[in-house]
Enzyme design. Structure first.
Site, PDB file in Angstrom:
ATOM      1  N   ASP A   9      55.374  90.520  89.733  1.00 38.06           N
ATOM      2  CA  ASP A   9      54.103  89.996  89.118  1.00 38.06           C
ATOM      3  C   ASP A   9      54.208  88.521  88.646  1.00 38.06           C
ATOM      4  O   ASP A   9      53.722  88.452  87.372  1.00 38.06           O
ATOM      5  CB  ASP A   9      53.695  90.955  88.224  1.00 38.06           C
ATOM      6  CG  ASP A   9      53.239  92.355  88.820  1.00 38.06           C
ATOM      7  OD1 ASP A   9      53.563  92.642  89.818  1.00 38.06           O
ATOM      8  OD2 ASP A   9      52.567  93.260  87.783  1.00 38.06           O
ATOM      9  N   LYS A 103      49.477  96.141  94.326  1.00 39.34           N
ATOM     10  CA  LYS A 103      49.454  97.302  93.665  1.00 39.34           C
ATOM     11  C   LYS A 103      48.341  97.320  92.596  1.00 39.34           C
ATOM     12  O   LYS A 103      47.991  96.471  92.271  1.00 39.34           O
ATOM     13  CB  LYS A 103      50.806  97.806  92.810  1.00 39.34           C
ATOM     14  CG  LYS A 103      51.131  96.453  91.834  1.00 39.34           C
ATOM     15  CD  LYS A 103      52.456  97.009  91.115  1.00 39.34           C
ATOM     16  CE  LYS A 103      52.763  95.819  90.249  1.00 39.34           C
ATOM     17  NZ  LYS A 103      51.933  95.800  89.046  1.00 39.34           N
ATOM     18  N   CYS A 145      55.725  95.822  83.585  1.00 40.97           N
ATOM     19  CA  CYS A 145      55.957  96.153  85.069  1.00 40.97           C
ATOM     20  C   CYS A 145      57.495  96.058  85.429  1.00 40.97           C
ATOM     21  O   CYS A 145      57.896  96.463  86.422  1.00 40.97           O
ATOM     22  CB  CYS A 145      54.960  95.155  85.716  1.00 40.97           C
ATOM     23  SG  CYS A 145      53.358  95.846  85.610  1.00 40.97           S
TER      24      CYS A 145
END
Ligand SMILES: [Zn+2]
Length: 200
Positions: A9, A103, A145
């Site tokens: 990310d 995602k 994450c």
């Protein structure tokens, strides 16, 4: 040993100036690019993930809509698919990324294992098809994450290292707690300099 690098990310909304920007995010992007310049050859597979939310709903309660975000389970709107905030940070060189995972389409999704690649393959399937045994993790955010992705990688039987010089977190306290938790779970908490030491 067949080793993968997971880049979690590293997106505009999670770096300085973004909707949910964390301090040190841009430096992480540049640092990962440097790692790839020097050590790309040591990785059999490079995987990068992106949070990729729906823009027309609250993504299963993930976006705070009628209340202030609590920054634990609800968040300001971020990483809406197709917007500049969802793109990789410009300082991250993605030219040698083999697999792009997306995602969070309509749901909260912290772990890279909750996403799929462009052909619909899950991260678990990709680990098997590429014969991956070892995973190094870098990216954003340490306490969310990166944490969730590391726990899942360990769960999937991988030998996992987290490079603390190439992660950035939402808050110092929760990031420290996350790294301690990941260490207890079986991940090796170290720095990317181990790659230089191994090369000597
Ligand atoms: Zn999200």
């Amino acid at each position: 040993m067949t080793r993968a690098l997971f880049i979690i990310d590293v997106q505009n909304d999670f770096t300085e100036g973004g909707a949910l920007g964390v301090e040190g995010g841009a430096a992480v992007a540049a640092g990962i690019t440097e790692l790839l310049e020097r050590h790309r050859g040591e990785y059999d597979l490079v995987v990068a993930s992106r949070d990729w939310h729906s823009g027309d709903d609250d993504n299963g309660g993930h976006f705070a809509v009628d209340a202030e975000p609590d920054f634990v389970e609800t968040w300001p709107e971020h990483c809406v698919a197709g917007t500049p905030g969802a793109e990789y940070h410009p300082d991250l060189d993605t030219s040698s990324v083999d697999v792009h995972i997306r995602k969070g389409q309509g749901v909260p999704a912290y772990s890279i294992f909750e996403g799929t690649d462009d052909s619909g393959a899950s991260m678990a399937e990709l680990l098997v098809s590429h014969g991956i045994t070892d995973v190094d993790l870098v990216g954003i955010a340490t306490d969310y994450c990166v944490r969730a992705s590391t726990l899942d990688a360990v769960e999937h039987g991988q030998h996992v290292r987290v490079f603390t010089d190439l992660v950035a977190g939402v808050a110092a306290e929760t990031s420290e707690a996350a790294l301690a938790e990941l260490g207890h779970a079986g991940a090796v908490i170290t720095e990317s300099t181990v790659l230089d030491e191994a090369a000597q």
